[in-house]
Design an enzyme around this catalytic site. Structure first.
Site, PDB file in Angstrom:
ATOM      1  N   GLU A 145      50.053  15.124  12.261  1.00 51.99           N
ATOM      2  CA  GLU A 145      49.901  14.021  13.212  1.00 51.99           C
ATOM      3  C   GLU A 145      50.691  14.252  14.506  1.00 51.99           C
ATOM      4  O   GLU A 145      50.984  13.320  15.236  1.00 51.99           O
ATOM      5  CB  GLU A 145      50.341  12.709  12.552  1.00 51.99           C
ATOM      6  CG  GLU A 145      49.498  12.330  11.355  1.00 51.99           C
ATOM      7  CD  GLU A 145      49.964  11.049  10.702  1.00 51.99           C
ATOM      8  OE1 GLU A 145      49.699   9.970  11.255  1.00 51.99           O
ATOM      9  OE2 GLU A 145      50.599  11.124   9.631  1.00 51.99           O
TER      10      GLU A 145
ATOM     11  N   SER B  38      46.941   8.657   9.063  1.00 51.84           N
ATOM     12  CA  SER B  38      45.857   8.756  10.039  1.00 51.84           C
ATOM     13  C   SER B  38      44.519   9.160   9.431  1.00 51.84           C
ATOM     14  O   SER B  38      43.682   9.764  10.089  1.00 51.84           O
ATOM     15  CB  SER B  38      46.218   9.739  11.161  1.00 51.84           C
ATOM     16  OG  SER B  38      47.324   9.275  11.886  1.00 51.84           O
TER      17      SER B  38
ATOM     18  N   TYR C 146      41.627   7.396  16.904  1.00 47.46           N
ATOM     19  CA  TYR C 146      42.271   8.010  18.048  1.00 47.46           C
ATOM     20  C   TYR C 146      41.341   8.590  19.110  1.00 47.46           C
ATOM     21  O   TYR C 146      41.789   8.934  20.193  1.00 47.46           O
ATOM     22  CB  TYR C 146      43.205   9.133  17.567  1.00 47.46           C
ATOM     23  CG  TYR C 146      44.250   8.640  16.603  1.00 47.46           C
ATOM     24  CD1 TYR C 146      45.210   7.718  16.998  1.00 47.46           C
ATOM     25  CD2 TYR C 146      44.285   9.090  15.289  1.00 47.46           C
ATOM     26  CE1 TYR C 146      46.166   7.254  16.109  1.00 47.46           C
ATOM     27  CE2 TYR C 146      45.241   8.641  14.397  1.00 47.46           C
ATOM     28  CZ  TYR C 146      46.180   7.725  14.820  1.00 47.46           C
ATOM     29  OH  TYR C 146      47.125   7.263  13.951  1.00 47.46           O
TER      30      TYR C 146
ATOM     31  N   ARG D 277      53.583  -1.664   9.829  1.00 46.06           N
ATOM     32  CA  ARG D 277      52.231  -2.207   9.784  1.00 46.06           C
ATOM     33  C   ARG D 277      51.691  -2.089   8.375  1.00 46.06           C
ATOM     34  O   ARG D 277      51.924  -1.087   7.693  1.00 46.06           O
ATOM     35  CB  ARG D 277      51.328  -1.432  10.754  1.00 46.06           C
ATOM     36  CG  ARG D 277      50.151  -2.212  11.300  1.00 46.06           C
ATOM     37  CD  ARG D 277      49.235  -1.331  12.116  1.00 46.06           C
ATOM     38  NE  ARG D 277      48.481  -0.426  11.259  1.00 46.06           N
ATOM     39  CZ  ARG D 277      48.362   0.886  11.470  1.00 46.06           C
ATOM     40  NH1 ARG D 277      48.955   1.463  12.481  1.00 46.06           N
ATOM     41  NH2 ARG D 277      47.643   1.616  10.634  1.00 46.06           N
TER      42      ARG D 277
ATOM     43  N   ASP E  17      48.118  -2.278   6.035  1.00 48.63           N
ATOM     44  CA  ASP E  17      46.664  -2.194   6.140  1.00 48.63           C
ATOM     45  C   ASP E  17      45.987  -2.789   4.906  1.00 48.63           C
ATOM     46  O   ASP E  17      46.468  -2.615   3.781  1.00 48.63           O
ATOM     47  CB  ASP E  17      46.230  -0.737   6.293  1.00 48.63           C
ATOM     48  CG  ASP E  17      46.735  -0.116   7.590  1.00 48.63           C
ATOM     49  OD1 ASP E  17      47.063  -0.877   8.523  1.00 48.63           O
ATOM     50  OD2 ASP E  17      46.801   1.124   7.665  1.00 48.63           O
TER      51      ASP E  17
ATOM     52  N   GLU F 253      47.987   0.363   2.324  1.00 50.60           N
ATOM     53  CA  GLU F 253      49.199   1.145   2.565  1.00 50.60           C
ATOM     54  C   GLU F 253      50.099   0.448   3.583  1.00 50.60           C
ATOM     55  O   GLU F 253      49.680  -0.480   4.279  1.00 50.60           O
ATOM     56  CB  GLU F 253      48.861   2.545   3.075  1.00 50.60           C
ATOM     57  CG  GLU F 253      48.146   2.569   4.410  1.00 50.60           C
ATOM     58  CD  GLU F 253      47.857   3.991   4.888  1.00 50.60           C
ATOM     59  OE1 GLU F 253      48.801   4.650   5.369  1.00 50.60           O
ATOM     60  OE2 GLU F 253      46.692   4.424   4.791  1.00 50.60           O
TER      61      GLU F 253
ATOM     62  N   ASN G 289      52.581   1.438   6.876  1.00 52.71           N
ATOM     63  CA  ASN G 289      52.948   2.454   7.854  1.00 52.71           C
ATOM     64  C   ASN G 289      54.340   2.129   8.382  1.00 52.71           C
ATOM     65  O   ASN G 289      54.522   1.105   9.046  1.00 52.71           O
ATOM     66  CB  ASN G 289      51.949   2.468   9.012  1.00 52.71           C
ATOM     67  CG  ASN G 289      50.554   2.859   8.561  1.00 52.71           C
ATOM     68  OD1 ASN G 289      50.233   4.031   8.483  1.00 52.71           O
ATOM     69  ND2 ASN G 289      49.732   1.868   8.235  1.00 52.71           N
TER      70      ASN G 289
ATOM     71  N   GLY H  68      51.526   4.107  15.108  1.00 51.26           N
ATOM     72  CA  GLY H  68      51.267   4.673  16.426  1.00 51.26           C
ATOM     73  C   GLY H  68      51.584   3.704  17.548  1.00 51.26           C
ATOM     74  O   GLY H  68      51.569   2.486  17.371  1.00 51.26           O
TER      75      GLY H  68
END
Length: 309
Positions: free
Chosen positions: A25, A153, A219, A258, A260, A273, A275, A279
């Site tokens: 990443e 990602s 992205y 974060r 998800d 998951e 994070n 990002g």
């Protein structure tokens, strides 16, 4: 614009923005790091950019920093290793502590934890060369997501609906991680919830024309749709936000991050998951959620950095 007074900016001392790294990443981290660095500089903070490589110890020593803003994604940056190094060096840093980062980076063990404490997450199986693909696919409902346990990602992930593709997806995922699992596919809306400090930010609904919300959708694509407000009823937003906070704290995360989710067709939410270092690019979700709460990018970066004081 959020420019600090000289006294306010001095409270942070010399701040190292740690970005880049050596994981898959790296490119995303480079973009995130440049954006964070610029925002902090515009706020009057004394910033030094550190593109982390294999000589991280020497790099950090030479930079002579007072605290670190970690914006490294993936292995070596989001898995607790850089956090452990900074703690050993006595340097305060943004985000979760060592153990929480290590656990959050491991999707499989995070799911075991959630399953153990009764938080909803899709059913799953650990895969190996000996897996019975037909039976496992049947046990998980006929459609699955194959995931490397330690990549972010959506790298190495695949959606499969037959045994042949299942085996191929497993072998592809093993290129990224020796631990691979399959997760029952939840067919419904995808949401993400950001947390900064003690504040749970407004949920974002993610929509893509891709097969799933993959690396390209995250992205590259300009066609991915981010809905914030997310369109849920108030009671569902409250339910989702509460679940996000429980999931976040159960892993031991702090500072910012974060969570998800997927929702099924009946409106049940399932955890995917956490994070621990999300990002911070033009496509990123935490800045988007903060903006919905009236917080611009500069102020968001300062809020995250302030958690280190």
């Amino acid at each position: 614009m959020t420019e600090l007074t000289s006294t306010e900016s001095k409270q942070f001392g010399r701040v190292g923005v740690l970005y880049g790294g050596i994981s898959a990443e790296r490119e995303v981290s480079m973009n995130s790091g440049k954006a964070v660095s610029l925002a902090l500089k515009q706020s009057g903070v004394d910033v030094v950019d550190i593109d982390i490589n294999e000589k991280a110890i020497e790099q950090i020593k030479e930079a002579n920093i007072d605290r670190a803003f970690i914006i490294l994604h993936g292995a070596h940056g989001e898995d607790g290793r850089i956090q452990a190094l900074l703690e050993f060096m006595g340097i305060p840093y943004t985000g979760s502590r060592v153990q929480a980062c290590s656990l959050a980076m491991d999707k499989l063990r995070t799911k075991w934890l959630w399953q153990g404490i009764g938080l909803p997450t899709p059913d799953f199986r650990v895969l190996s060369e000996k897996t019975d693909w037909e039976r496992t696919l049947l046990e998980l409902g006929g459609a699955v997501m194959v995931k490397p346990a330690h990549e972010g990602s959506s790298i190495g992930m695949a959606m499969v609906r037959n045994a042949k593709d299942f085996a191929a997806a497993f072998h592809h995922a093993t290129q990224y991680d020796e631990t691979v699992f399959a997760e029952a596919l939840v067919t419904g809306a995808e949401y993400t919830v950001a947390i900064v400090g003690e504040e749970v930010l407004p949920p974002i609904k993610l929509e893509t024309d891709n097969i799933f919300y993959d690396y390209d959708a995250k992205y590259v694509s300009e066609d991915t749709r981010y809905l914030c407000p997310c369109g849920l009823a108030t009671e569902d937003v409250d339910r989702l936000s509460l679940l996000a906070k429980k999931a976040f704290t159960s892993v031991g995360c702090s500072g910012w991050g974060r969570v998800d989710f997927m929702a099924d067709e009946e409106g049940n939410f399932y955890l995917l998951e956490v994070n621990s270092v999300p990002g911070m690019t033009s496509h990123s979700l935490v800045p988007m959620a903060a903006k919905e709460n009236g917080v611009n990018f500069q102020t968001l970066c300062l809020k995250i950095l302030t958690e280190t004081l």
